[in-house]
Design an enzyme around this catalytic site. Structure first.
Site, PDB file in Angstrom:
ATOM      1  N   ARG A  16      49.244  54.000  67.682  1.00 62.13           N
ATOM      2  CA  ARG A  16      48.199  54.452  66.957  1.00 62.13           C
ATOM      3  C   ARG A  16      48.386  55.640  66.275  1.00 62.13           C
ATOM      4  O   ARG A  16      47.880  55.749  65.026  1.00 62.13           O
ATOM      5  CB  ARG A  16      46.994  54.826  67.937  1.00 62.13           C
ATOM      6  N   ARG A  35      62.533  54.766  76.941  1.00 65.14           N
ATOM      7  CA  ARG A  35      63.576  54.723  77.844  1.00 65.14           C
ATOM      8  C   ARG A  35      64.467  53.350  77.695  1.00 65.14           C
ATOM      9  O   ARG A  35      65.563  53.274  78.403  1.00 65.14           O
ATOM     10  CB  ARG A  35      62.847  54.339  79.310  1.00 65.14           C
ATOM     11  N   HIS A  77      54.588  64.984  80.533  1.00 64.65           N
ATOM     12  CA  HIS A  77      54.237  65.963  79.325  1.00 64.65           C
ATOM     13  C   HIS A  77      55.052  67.127  79.386  1.00 64.65           C
ATOM     14  O   HIS A  77      55.599  67.795  78.383  1.00 64.65           O
ATOM     15  CB  HIS A  77      52.826  66.316  78.972  1.00 64.65           C
ATOM     16  N   LYS A  95      46.922  64.630  74.988  1.00 64.03           N
ATOM     17  CA  LYS A  95      46.197  65.125  76.079  1.00 64.03           C
ATOM     18  C   LYS A  95      46.429  64.315  77.367  1.00 64.03           C
ATOM     19  O   LYS A  95      46.506  63.078  77.063  1.00 64.03           O
ATOM     20  CB  LYS A  95      44.610  65.247  75.715  1.00 64.03           C
TER      21      LYS A  95
HETATM   22  N1  LIG Z   1      44.175  60.509  72.082  1.00 62.91           N
HETATM   23  C1  LIG Z   1      43.565  59.417  72.425  1.00 62.91           C
HETATM   24  O1  LIG Z   1      42.748  58.900  72.203  1.00 62.91           O
HETATM   25  C2  LIG Z   1      44.522  58.738  73.759  1.00 62.91           C
HETATM   26  C3  LIG Z   1      44.354  57.337  73.939  1.00 62.91           C
HETATM   27  C4  LIG Z   1      45.178  56.997  74.999  1.00 62.91           C
HETATM   28  C5  LIG Z   1      46.049  57.780  75.743  1.00 62.91           C
HETATM   29  N2  LIG Z   1      46.176  58.906  75.102  1.00 62.91           N
HETATM   30  C6  LIG Z   1      47.145  59.759  75.876  1.00 62.91           C
HETATM   31  O2  LIG Z   1      48.507  59.251  75.476  1.00 62.91           O
HETATM   32  C7  LIG Z   1      49.446  59.315  76.634  1.00 62.91           C
HETATM   33  C8  LIG Z   1      49.958  58.014  76.899  1.00 62.91           C
HETATM   34  O3  LIG Z   1      48.892  56.731  77.025  1.00 62.91           O
HETATM   35  P1  LIG Z   1      49.352  55.405  76.692  1.00 62.91           P
HETATM   36  O4  LIG Z   1      47.978  54.696  76.416  1.00 62.91           O
HETATM   37  O5  LIG Z   1      49.865  55.382  75.177  1.00 62.91           O
HETATM   38  O6  LIG Z   1      50.125  55.082  77.961  1.00 62.91           O
HETATM   39  P2  LIG Z   1      51.099  53.729  77.874  1.00 62.91           P
HETATM   40  O7  LIG Z   1      50.655  52.746  76.887  1.00 62.91           O
HETATM   41  O8  LIG Z   1      51.429  53.618  79.427  1.00 62.91           O
HETATM   42  O9  LIG Z   1      52.525  54.171  77.244  1.00 62.91           O
HETATM   43  C9  LIG Z   1      53.128  55.462  77.684  1.00 62.91           C
HETATM   44  C10 LIG Z   1      54.610  55.413  77.064  1.00 62.91           C
HETATM   45  O10 LIG Z   1      55.468  56.329  77.881  1.00 62.91           O
HETATM   46  C11 LIG Z   1      56.833  56.031  78.015  1.00 62.91           C
HETATM   47  N3  LIG Z   1      57.250  56.455  79.290  1.00 62.91           N
HETATM   48  C12 LIG Z   1      58.053  57.539  79.389  1.00 62.91           C
HETATM   49  N4  LIG Z   1      58.001  57.633  80.821  1.00 62.91           N
HETATM   50  C13 LIG Z   1      57.277  56.949  81.559  1.00 62.91           C
HETATM   51  C14 LIG Z   1      57.074  56.681  82.804  1.00 62.91           C
HETATM   52  N5  LIG Z   1      57.545  57.456  83.750  1.00 62.91           N
HETATM   53  N6  LIG Z   1      56.278  55.791  83.141  1.00 62.91           N
HETATM   54  C15 LIG Z   1      55.440  55.032  82.074  1.00 62.91           C
HETATM   55  N7  LIG Z   1      55.649  55.401  80.907  1.00 62.91           N
HETATM   56  C16 LIG Z   1      56.805  56.293  80.349  1.00 62.91           C
HETATM   57  C17 LIG Z   1      56.855  54.663  77.882  1.00 62.91           C
HETATM   58  O11 LIG Z   1      57.572  54.211  76.684  1.00 62.91           O
HETATM   59  P3  LIG Z   1      59.038  53.806  76.920  1.00 62.91           P
HETATM   60  O12 LIG Z   1      59.129  52.852  77.896  1.00 62.91           O
HETATM   61  O13 LIG Z   1      59.499  53.419  75.429  1.00 62.91           O
HETATM   62  O14 LIG Z   1      60.054  54.968  77.165  1.00 62.91           O
HETATM   63  C18 LIG Z   1      55.341  54.280  77.542  1.00 62.91           C
HETATM   64  O15 LIG Z   1      55.364  53.017  76.918  1.00 62.91           O
HETATM   65  C19 LIG Z   1      48.495  59.869  77.873  1.00 62.91           C
HETATM   66  O16 LIG Z   1      48.687  61.361  78.063  1.00 62.91           O
HETATM   67  C20 LIG Z   1      47.043  59.333  77.464  1.00 62.91           C
HETATM   68  O17 LIG Z   1      46.449  60.498  77.856  1.00 62.91           O
HETATM   69  C21 LIG Z   1      45.403  59.618  74.200  1.00 62.91           C
END
Ligand SMILES: NC(=O)c1ccc[n+]([C@@H]2O[C@H](COP(=O)([O-])OP(=O)(O)OC[C@H]3O[C@@H](n4cnc5c(N)ncnc54)[C@H](OP(=O)(O)O)[C@@H]3O)[C@@H](O)[C@H]2O)c1
Length: 332
Positions: A16, A35, A77, A95
């Site tokens: 996004r 990773r 974070h 966040k």
């Molecule tokens: N502002 C908004 O509207 C909004 C919406 C959704 C989420 N968020 C926030 O964004 C953050 C990520 O959410 P997301 O929905 O994008 O999550 P997600 O789809 O699970 O993606 C998180 C990414 O972080 C990386 N990562 C690094 N260390 C990790 C670990 N130990 N376990 C899992 N993933 C790890 C991974 O990328 P690699 O595997 O490539 O390293 C993974 O693709 C959260 O803090 C959430 O609160 C905000």
């Protein structure tokens, strides 16, 4: 000036962010870290990012990157932000800023010590509707605000490994969704002075459905709910001595604000095109262009107050993440 961005993480919100960046002047994504090289390549190919790294430290070392967007799970974070600050990068961190206020304070101290920009990606605060809301409150259109009711929740299928349910990733409704009603309470009343919270904890030990009552200096009261196991209205209502302001669903990113005074309702449209994350990116660009190290719209003091409020709620509902001490007033 063009801000050269790096992205840490390749999940849902990182995608996004790239969409939002395409709508904004003054910045472009020049590098991504994952990773896994495969995921870094996939993200880079999809969004036309020239440099891709198979570890986050390599992104921190890239001298051609000015700012990094931290798009990893909550539990990462602090470490990721400290890594990128250590590499001299400005940081926009998703966040919730951190798992708890102790981690958050360490991040803020590191940014201050290094003289580097840092901001929590509290995107709601930069949306047109929230600017309208801020103006309505400043103009006292509903008199003195006395009561906020706000909720945000949906029914997610239970998956112990998903970040919403996994304690090791900071799972639970409060940190992921409850933060939005809480930032609204902050906008209306500031920090609370008394909190009473309860929650239903699920099989993994995180809060699945959470409710809290917050009392604020001056008497303002708020009732907030957050859930990952039940659908909610996802609306907000601010009642004051002379009227009511309503945010329709979704209360964290509405495209209109309704004000009712003396039974007359005015609907104020505040639409936006594309992903609303564009406005927080514009704020970062504006801050960097002006050479300021934090946003006045969503300053780090507010981020830390919000984190402290969530610490108190978690203390009351009995949710502790791996590595946090037992019986701590504020988790370390
Ligand atoms: N502002 C908004 O509207 C909004 C919406 C959704 C989420 N968020 C926030 O964004 C953050 C990520 O959410 P997301 O929905 O994008 O999550 P997600 O789809 O699970 O993606 C998180 C990414 O972080 C990386 N990562 C690094 N260390 C990790 C670990 N130990 N376990 C899992 N993933 C790890 C991974 O990328 P690699 O595997 O490539 O390293 C993974 O693709 C959260 O803090 C959430 O609160 C905000």
């Amino acid at each position: 000036m063009t801000v050269r961005w790096g992205v840490g993480g390749t999940g849902g919100i990182a995608a996004r962010f790239a969409d939002a960046m395409s709508l904004v002047d003054g910045g472009r994504i020049v590098a991504v870290a994952s990773r896994s090289l495969e995921r870094a390549e996939a993200y880079a190919d999809r969004f036309g990012v020239p440099r891709r790294y198979a570890d986050y430290a390599a992104l921190a070392d890239d001298s051609e990157v000015d700012a990094v967007y931290v798009a990893t799970p909550h539990s990462r974070h602090e470490a990721d932000t400290l890594l990128f600050l250590g590499g001299g990068k400005h940081v926009l961190c998703e966040k919730p800023f951190a798992l708890n206020s102790t981690q958050g304070q360490r991040m803020v101290t590191a940014a201050h010590d290094a003289g580097i920009f840092l901001m929590e990606a509290m995107w709601s605060r930069f949306l047109p509707a929230y600017r309208v809301l801020g103006d309505l409150l400043a103009d006292r259109r509903i008199g003195d605000p006395l009561l906020v009711e706000a909720d945000f929740g949906f029914r997610a299928p239970f998956d112990a490994a998903h970040r919403l349910f996994d304690p090791a990733q900071g799972g639970g409704a409060l940190l992921d969704l409850g933060i939005y009603p809480l930032q609204l309470c902050d906008l209306v009343f500031g920090a609370p002075d008394r909190i009473s919270a309860d929650a239903t904890l699920g099989a993994t030990g995180v809060d699945e459905n959470t409710a809290a009552v917050l009392h604020h200096p001056g008497g303002g009261l708020a009732v907030i709910k957050a859930a990952v196991r039940v659908a909610m209205a996802c609306t907000a209502r601010i009642a004051g001595t002379q009227g009511v302001i309503e945010l329709p669903a979704f209360m964290h990113c509405p495209d209109q604000v309704r004000v009712t005074v003396e039974r007359q309702t005015e609907v104020i449209d505040a639409p936006y095109v594309g992903d609303g994350m564009r406005f927080e990116i514009e704020e970062v660009h504006s801050c960097l262009a002006r050479g300021v190290r934090e946003s006045t719209v969503w300053p780090l003091r507010k981020t830390l107050e919000l984190a402290a409020t969530m610490d108190t709620i978690r203390e009351q509902i009995g949710v502790r993440y791996p590595g946090e001490p037992e019986n701590a007033a504020g988790p370390a």
